[in-house]
Design a protein around this motif. Structure first.
Motif, PDB file in Angstrom:
ATOM      1  N   GLU A   1     -17.785 -31.426 -48.947  1.00 28.30           N
ATOM      2  CA  GLU A   1     -19.107 -32.044 -48.999  1.00 28.30           C
ATOM      3  C   GLU A   1     -20.193 -31.081 -48.537  1.00 28.30           C
ATOM      4  N   ARG A   2     -19.895 -30.257 -47.519  1.00 26.69           N
ATOM      5  CA  ARG A   2     -20.882 -29.298 -47.036  1.00 26.69           C
ATOM      6  C   ARG A   2     -21.244 -28.290 -48.130  1.00 26.69           C
ATOM      7  N   ILE A   3     -20.230 -27.780 -48.823  1.00 24.76           N
ATOM      8  CA  ILE A   3     -20.487 -26.796 -49.879  1.00 24.76           C
ATOM      9  C   ILE A   3     -21.239 -27.438 -51.035  1.00 24.76           C
ATOM     10  N   ALA A   4     -20.846 -28.645 -51.414  1.00 28.30           N
ATOM     11  CA  ALA A   4     -21.542 -29.334 -52.501  1.00 28.30           C
ATOM     12  C   ALA A   4     -23.000 -29.597 -52.129  1.00 28.30           C
ATOM     13  N   ARG A   5     -23.227 -30.024 -50.896  1.00 26.61           N
ATOM     14  CA  ARG A   5     -24.605 -30.321 -50.457  1.00 26.61           C
ATOM     15  C   ARG A   5     -25.463 -29.066 -50.471  1.00 26.61           C
TER      16      ARG A   5
ATOM     17  N   ALA B   1     -26.555  -9.664 -59.350  1.00 24.57           N
ATOM     18  CA  ALA B   1     -26.296 -11.082 -59.614  1.00 24.57           C
ATOM     19  C   ALA B   1     -25.538 -11.715 -58.449  1.00 24.57           C
ATOM     20  N   LYS B   2     -24.670 -10.932 -57.805  1.00 21.33           N
ATOM     21  CA  LYS B   2     -23.920 -11.454 -56.656  1.00 21.33           C
ATOM     22  C   LYS B   2     -24.863 -11.830 -55.526  1.00 21.33           C
ATOM     23  N   THR B   3     -25.904 -11.013 -55.319  1.00 20.74           N
ATOM     24  CA  THR B   3     -26.871 -11.313 -54.261  1.00 20.74           C
ATOM     25  C   THR B   3     -27.632 -12.599 -54.585  1.00 20.74           C
TER      26      THR B   3
ATOM     27  N   VAL C   1     -27.829 -16.000 -52.287  1.00 20.58           N
ATOM     28  CA  VAL C   1     -29.058 -16.694 -51.892  1.00 20.58           C
ATOM     29  C   VAL C   1     -28.998 -18.168 -52.308  1.00 20.58           C
ATOM     30  N   MET C   2     -28.539 -18.431 -53.547  1.00 20.80           N
ATOM     31  CA  MET C   2     -28.458 -19.805 -54.034  1.00 20.80           C
ATOM     32  C   MET C   2     -27.465 -20.642 -53.237  1.00 20.80           C
ATOM     33  N   ASN C   3     -26.461 -19.950 -52.632  1.00 20.04           N
ATOM     34  CA  ASN C   3     -25.474 -20.647 -51.808  1.00 20.04           C
ATOM     35  C   ASN C   3     -25.857 -20.644 -50.335  1.00 20.04           C
ATOM     36  N   ASN C   4     -27.096 -20.190 -50.058  1.00 18.43           N
ATOM     37  CA  ASN C   4     -27.635 -20.220 -48.693  1.00 18.43           C
ATOM     38  C   ASN C   4     -26.812 -19.382 -47.724  1.00 18.43           C
ATOM     39  N   ASP C   5     -26.388 -18.213 -48.175  1.00 16.74           N
ATOM     40  CA  ASP C   5     -25.624 -17.289 -47.324  1.00 16.74           C
ATOM     41  C   ASP C   5     -26.538 -16.776 -46.207  1.00 16.74           C
ATOM     42  N   ARG C   6     -26.130 -16.979 -44.970  1.00 18.00           N
ATOM     43  CA  ARG C   6     -26.987 -16.625 -43.833  1.00 18.00           C
ATOM     44  C   ARG C   6     -27.091 -15.124 -43.610  1.00 18.00           C
TER      45      ARG C   6
ATOM     46  N   SER D   1     -30.813 -10.906 -46.025  1.00 15.44           N
ATOM     47  CA  SER D   1     -32.040 -10.638 -45.267  1.00 15.44           C
ATOM     48  C   SER D   1     -33.190 -11.521 -45.774  1.00 15.44           C
ATOM     49  N   ASP D   2     -34.173 -11.737 -44.899  1.00 17.86           N
ATOM     50  CA  ASP D   2     -35.316 -12.584 -45.258  1.00 17.86           C
ATOM     51  C   ASP D   2     -36.092 -11.999 -46.426  1.00 17.86           C
ATOM     52  N   ASP D   3     -36.233 -10.666 -46.451  1.00 17.48           N
ATOM     53  CA  ASP D   3     -36.985 -10.021 -47.522  1.00 17.48           C
ATOM     54  C   ASP D   3     -36.302 -10.231 -48.873  1.00 17.48           C
ATOM     55  N   VAL D   4     -34.987  -9.995 -48.918  1.00 21.69           N
ATOM     56  CA  VAL D   4     -34.241 -10.180 -50.166  1.00 21.69           C
ATOM     57  C   VAL D   4     -34.275 -11.638 -50.591  1.00 21.69           C
ATOM     58  N   ARG D   5     -34.096 -12.538 -49.631  1.00 24.47           N
ATOM     59  CA  ARG D   5     -34.114 -13.971 -49.949  1.00 24.47           C
ATOM     60  C   ARG D   5     -35.463 -14.368 -50.563  1.00 24.47           C
ATOM     61  N   ALA D   6     -36.552 -13.858 -49.987  1.00 26.47           N
ATOM     62  CA  ALA D   6     -37.880 -14.207 -50.494  1.00 26.47           C
ATOM     63  C   ALA D   6     -38.075 -13.697 -51.922  1.00 26.47           C
ATOM     64  N   ARG D   7     -37.606 -12.469 -52.205  1.00 24.87           N
ATOM     65  CA  ARG D   7     -37.749 -11.910 -53.554  1.00 24.87           C
ATOM     66  C   ARG D   7     -36.957 -12.718 -54.573  1.00 24.87           C
TER      67      ARG D   7
END
Length: 330
Positions: free
Chosen positions: A81-85, A15-17, A21-26, A29-35
């Motif tokens: 504002e950045r975090i809210a956006r 759930a943390k992952t 992803v929902m918070n756009n953590d850079r 990985s792309d694979d995990v984000r896509a799943r």
């Protein structure tokens, strides 16, 4: 309605992952984000702050009320504002100014917009008027602790920073150390004033009440201090809005040998002659921490979370704190 745990189960992650992803953590990985995003799409998952707004009829928006929208608080607001956006949440902003009598009306007008959360840097000495609002609106105070209300807050270490500053001046031989602040009604200034006196006492120096000045952000305080029979060799300024006019007044009087040490950095402080040492705060980190804690309270309203967060400060030495001199410079 699907939950974050449902998304995590389908995507095969924690759930943390999903939260990252929902918070756009850079750093995801792309694979995990896509799943995760595929699971979100399949389950039609709505982040908690949005889901709560649908259930309660409140807007997917937060309210922010601060004394000013420039300088220190300008950086705080930008961070929020950045975090809210990034979360797809709107932000309503109101400027409280310096009028404590107007705080309640301004904040309640903000809350009347049905926001799901409130970030508040109060200017009044009583926030008990917010008690009826707490059941439906998550709240976090920033920079200033709430008064007559039990609520979460994120602040800088006013006491520790002031102790660092005054101890530094004492270690350099200063015994006539003035205090200059805006108003004793400002909680941060009041705490710094109290710690200033306590630190002098611990250093074996009694506080001279004639060395304490108020309204330094609006009226010249240096002429009165210089006219004292035994003027100060150093001035501790409670915040940048006081530090800048004090530096100008000292230069105009040709008394740049009097040390200024301020709580909070300000533009060109490092370029002055002499440069001004400061207790450095990080307004961006303050905004980040406050916003993150507000959204966590929105997302997990039933979870017991730490009520207070005190962010560390540092003393930035810029070479201005020379040894105290006896009398004016030649």
């Amino acid at each position: 309605m699907s939950t974050m745990r449902d998304v995590a189960r389908v995507a095969g992650v924690s759930a943390k992952t999903v939260s990252r992803v929902m918070n756009n953590d850079r750093y995801v990985s792309d694979d995990v984000r896509a799943r995760v995003l595929q699971a979100v799409d399949e389950l039609q998952y709505v982040p908690n702050v949005m889901a709560r707004s649908f259930r309660s009829g409140q807007d997917a928006a937060i309210g922010v009320a601060v004394p000013a929208v420039t300088g220190f608080f300008g950086y705080v607001v930008e961070a929020v504002e950045r975090i809210a956006r990034d979360r797809g949440v709107a932000m309503y902003l109101t400027c409280l100014g310096e009028d404590p009598d107007g705080e309640q009306a301004a904040v309640e007008a903000l809350l009347a917009r049905n926001v799901v959360g409130l970030l508040l840097a109060p200017v009044a000495d009583d926030q008990s008027y917010l008690k009826p609002w707490r059941e439906r609106t998550s709240m976090v105070f920033l920079d200033r602790r709430p008064r007559k209300l039990s609520a979460a807050y994120v602040v800088h270490d006013d006491n520790g920073g002031t102790r660092l500053a005054i101890t530094h001046l004492l270690d350099h031989g200063h015994r006539r150390i003035a205090f200059a602040g805006d108003s004793i009604t400002v909680p941060t200034t009041a705490r710094r004033r109290t710690t200033y006196e306590l630190t002098l006492f611990d250093g074996g120096v009694g506080m001279d009440p004639f060395l304490v000045s108020w309204g330094a952000h609006r009226v010249p305080v240096v002429p009165r201090l210089l006219a004292l029979p035994d003027p100060p060799t150093a001035i501790f300024s409670a915040n940048p809005s006081c530090s800048m006019p004090i530096v100008r007044q000292l230069h105009a009087a040709g008394r740049s040998e009097i040390v200024v040490l301020g709580f909070g950095d300000f533009p060109m402080a490092d370029a002055l002659t002499p440069p001004v040492s400061v207790v450095e705060q990080d307004p961006t980190e303050l905004g980040n921490q406050a916003a993150q804690r507000l959204f966590r309270r929105i997302d997990e309203p039933d979870k017991r979370l730490p009520r207070q967060v005190v962010l560390p400060v540092t003393l930035v030495r810029r070479g201005c704190c020379q040894r105290a001199r006896m009398g004016p410079a030649a």
